[in-house]
Design an enzyme around this catalytic site. Structure first.
Site, PDB file in Angstrom:
ATOM      1  N   PRO A 258       7.699   2.359   0.193  1.00 53.94           N
ATOM      2  CA  PRO A 258       6.828   2.553   1.360  1.00 53.94           C
ATOM      3  C   PRO A 258       6.225   1.221   1.795  1.00 53.94           C
ATOM      4  O   PRO A 258       5.350   0.681   1.131  1.00 53.94           O
ATOM      5  CB  PRO A 258       5.756   3.524   0.857  1.00 53.94           C
ATOM      6  CG  PRO A 258       5.750   3.357  -0.633  1.00 53.94           C
ATOM      7  CD  PRO A 258       7.137   2.969  -1.026  1.00 53.94           C
ATOM      8  N   ASP A 434       4.959  -3.213  -1.116  1.00 53.05           N
ATOM      9  CA  ASP A 434       5.298  -1.861  -1.567  1.00 53.05           C
ATOM     10  C   ASP A 434       3.994  -1.156  -1.930  1.00 53.05           C
ATOM     11  O   ASP A 434       3.330  -1.527  -2.903  1.00 53.05           O
ATOM     12  CB  ASP A 434       6.227  -1.958  -2.782  1.00 53.05           C
ATOM     13  CG  ASP A 434       6.733  -0.601  -3.260  1.00 53.05           C
ATOM     14  OD1 ASP A 434       6.116   0.426  -2.923  1.00 53.05           O
ATOM     15  OD2 ASP A 434       7.741  -0.580  -4.009  1.00 53.05           O
ATOM     16  N   HIS A 435       3.648  -0.137  -1.159  1.00 52.60           N
ATOM     17  CA  HIS A 435       2.351   0.525  -1.344  1.00 52.60           C
ATOM     18  C   HIS A 435       2.286   1.340  -2.630  1.00 52.60           C
ATOM     19  O   HIS A 435       1.216   1.796  -3.025  1.00 52.60           O
ATOM     20  CB  HIS A 435       2.036   1.418  -0.140  1.00 52.60           C
ATOM     21  CG  HIS A 435       0.583   1.432   0.219  1.00 52.60           C
ATOM     22  ND1 HIS A 435      -0.420   1.205  -0.696  1.00 52.60           N
ATOM     23  CD2 HIS A 435      -0.048   1.644   1.402  1.00 52.60           C
ATOM     24  CE1 HIS A 435      -1.598   1.281  -0.107  1.00 52.60           C
ATOM     25  NE2 HIS A 435      -1.392   1.538   1.183  1.00 52.60           N
ATOM     26  N   ARG A 436       3.428   1.539  -3.295  1.00 54.10           N
ATOM     27  CA  ARG A 436       3.387   2.182  -4.607  1.00 54.10           C
ATOM     28  C   ARG A 436       2.789   1.246  -5.649  1.00 54.10           C
ATOM     29  O   ARG A 436       2.171   1.694  -6.624  1.00 54.10           O
ATOM     30  CB  ARG A 436       4.800   2.593  -5.056  1.00 54.10           C
ATOM     31  CG  ARG A 436       5.513   3.579  -4.168  1.00 54.10           C
ATOM     32  CD  ARG A 436       6.952   3.781  -4.620  1.00 54.10           C
ATOM     33  NE  ARG A 436       7.711   2.527  -4.605  1.00 54.10           N
ATOM     34  CZ  ARG A 436       8.955   2.408  -5.043  1.00 54.10           C
ATOM     35  NH1 ARG A 436       9.580   3.475  -5.537  1.00 54.10           N
ATOM     36  NH2 ARG A 436       9.572   1.250  -5.000  1.00 54.10           N
ATOM     37  N   VAL A 438       1.139  -1.917  -4.714  1.00 56.35           N
ATOM     38  CA  VAL A 438       0.044  -2.746  -4.201  1.00 56.35           C
ATOM     39  C   VAL A 438      -0.852  -1.906  -3.301  1.00 56.35           C
ATOM     40  O   VAL A 438      -0.385  -1.340  -2.308  1.00 56.35           O
ATOM     41  CB  VAL A 438       0.607  -3.947  -3.414  1.00 56.35           C
ATOM     42  CG1 VAL A 438      -0.528  -4.839  -2.924  1.00 56.35           C
ATOM     43  CG2 VAL A 438       1.584  -4.741  -4.268  1.00 56.35           C
TER      44      VAL A 438
END
Length: 464
Positions: A258, A434-436, A438
């Site tokens: 994401p 990567d929002h998973r 960070v």
């Protein structure tokens, strides 16, 4: 005796390579480790050394052919007591001088193909899952209208050449798209090889009704295909090599991680002034210093305070892997397509050594000589879109990495400075992450740290 050299696994688990050129011909005498061919993988152009000393007996593949790992590409005539085993892993054994027991000679370092008998699965580059459509071996059989049962179960390369039209996979694909039976096409390439031009000329002749050929149904299909692609109005480039791997990797990255992108516009005048002073100093004489050099150093410093940007999402083990080192990837536009070679342990380098490494990386990439090992194992990347005059963008993550920073062009614009409007050098940075891995706060703090260093290099004293 005759020895076959099979296309080796070039160390990155790739399933195929394209023969770019042969450096030898049939009848040539070669020495051990003499370069005999240049091949292109999805990652790099590689020179293949000879695993034998002997005479070239047969070249099984022509330039332009895409060959699966493990397939024979050249045969040698060697002395019976040569005592050497092909690095492609044919499974032949040499007799031991003392005991007489069979043994397999060591492979050439970096070029050993995994023998089929070992049962080892093909390796893949770390952090770059390859979709099935890419990993599937290329169909090297030509277009053929003969029933399947008339084909022999196994044929030698010589028999294949005699019984089937010789061409490359891209040409066979073109022929299939245009509805052309290659058995009807006369090849004008080396040793009768059918080229793209041969197929196009054949179709051109069919459309004008000047070639004798198949029946009316085939004629109609060919004519329709040609009308859809009139001469000179379109050109087609086979999707292979770097372009093929890049496309697969970007699709995998875009639809797996994401992405979030943040932007920061900063006054980098102090950094540009520092750059000018460094270029004039004796300590940096002979080094190529650019805004990328300072930005790369700023990234390495900011990562110490924001380690989540230097991490990897391990889907298989369901773990977050945080790296205690930085392999800094630098996106490079090359004649072969986009590459992201990385500088190993970049965090351990001084500014001068970092500048040296960046220069060497760019020169090697432009020359098409980047080794496969430099294209894997990256932990974070930078893309310098400013060299193309672009201000900002939304870069896609290099697969397996948590972040990528895009550097925009440095422009002289009116800017607020100490309560007044002045002409300043300004740059926009774009950070995708990567929002998973960070959170927004972590990404924002990292981007702010990089910006603070470039806006005021003296801020480094407060960060280290």
């Amino acid at each position: 005796m005759i020895k076959e050299f099979r296309l080796p696994d070039l160390g990155e688990g790739l399933t195929e390579s394209e023969i770019l050129s042969w450096k030898v011909g049939v009848g040539d005498t070669v020495s051990l480790n003499q370069v005999i061919a240049e091949v292109e993988t999805a990652k790099a152009v590689v020179e293949l050394p000879s695993p034998f000393a002997g005479v070239i007996k047969e070249l099984h593949e022509q330039p332009g052919s895409v060959v699966e790992v493990g397939k024979p590409i050249v045969s040698f005539e060697v002395a019976d007591d040569a005592g050497q085993a092909p690095s492609g892993g044919t499974g032949e054994a040499a007799s031991g001088a003392a005991s007489g027991a069979p043994k397999r000679e060591p492979n050439l370092v970096g070029y050993g193909a995994v023998p089929e008998s070992t049962g080892r699965p093909a390796r893949r580059p770390r952090n770059i899952p390859v979709p099935e459509s890419v990993a599937r071996p290329v169909d090297t059989s030509p277009v053929d209208t003969k029933p399947a049962q008339t084909e022999p179960a196994q044929t030698s390369p010589a028999e294949t050449t005699a019984d089937r039209p010789r061409s490359t996979p891209p040409v066979r694909k073109l022929a299939k798209d245009l509805g052309v039976d290659l058995a009807e096409v006369a090849g004008t390439g080396p040793q009768g090889l059918i080229t793209r031009e041969d197929v196009q000329h054949f179709v051109d002749g069919k459309s004008r009704g000047i070639s004798a050929g198949a029946g009316a149904g085939h004629e109609a299909a060919t004519s329709a295909a040609w009308q859809a692609h009139p001469d000179g109005r379109e050109s087609r480039t086979p999707i292979k090599g770097v372009r093929k791997l890049t496309a697969a990797a970007m699709v995998q990255s875009a639809f797996t991680a994401p992405h979030v992108t943040e932007f920061l516009t900063i006054d980098v005048t102090p950094a540009m002034e520092l750059l000018a002073r460094l270029r004039d100093s004796r300590a940096f004489a002979g080094y190529k210093l650019t805004p990328l050099t300072l930005a790369a150093k700023a990234v390495l410093i900011a990562l110490r305070r924001n380690p989540s940007l230097n991490s990897h999402w391990d889907e298989e083990t369901q773990e977050i892997v945080t790296f205690n080192y930085v392999n800094l990837g630098i996106a490079a536009a090359t004649p072969r397509g986009l590459m992201v070679p990385n500088i190993k342990d970049a965090d351990s380098l001084s500014l001068a050594r970092l500048a040296e490494a960046l220069t060497a990386l760019a020169e090697t990439a432009r020359a098409g000589k980047t080794p496969p090992s430099d294209l894997s194992g990256g932990t974070i990347s930078i893309t310098n879109i400013g060299v193309f005059g672009i201000d900002a963008g939304t870069p896609i993550l290099n697969p397996g990495e948590a972040a990528i920073l895009a550097l925009g062009a440095v422009r002289t614009v009116p800017w607020e400075h100490r309560g007044e409007v002045a002409l300043r050098q300004v740059m926009t940075m774009s950070l995708s992450f990567d929002h998973r891995l960070v959170d927004g706060e972590q990404g924002s703090r990292f981007l702010a740290d990089v910006g603070a260093i470039l806006a005021d290099p003296g801020m480094v004293l407060t960060m280290v």
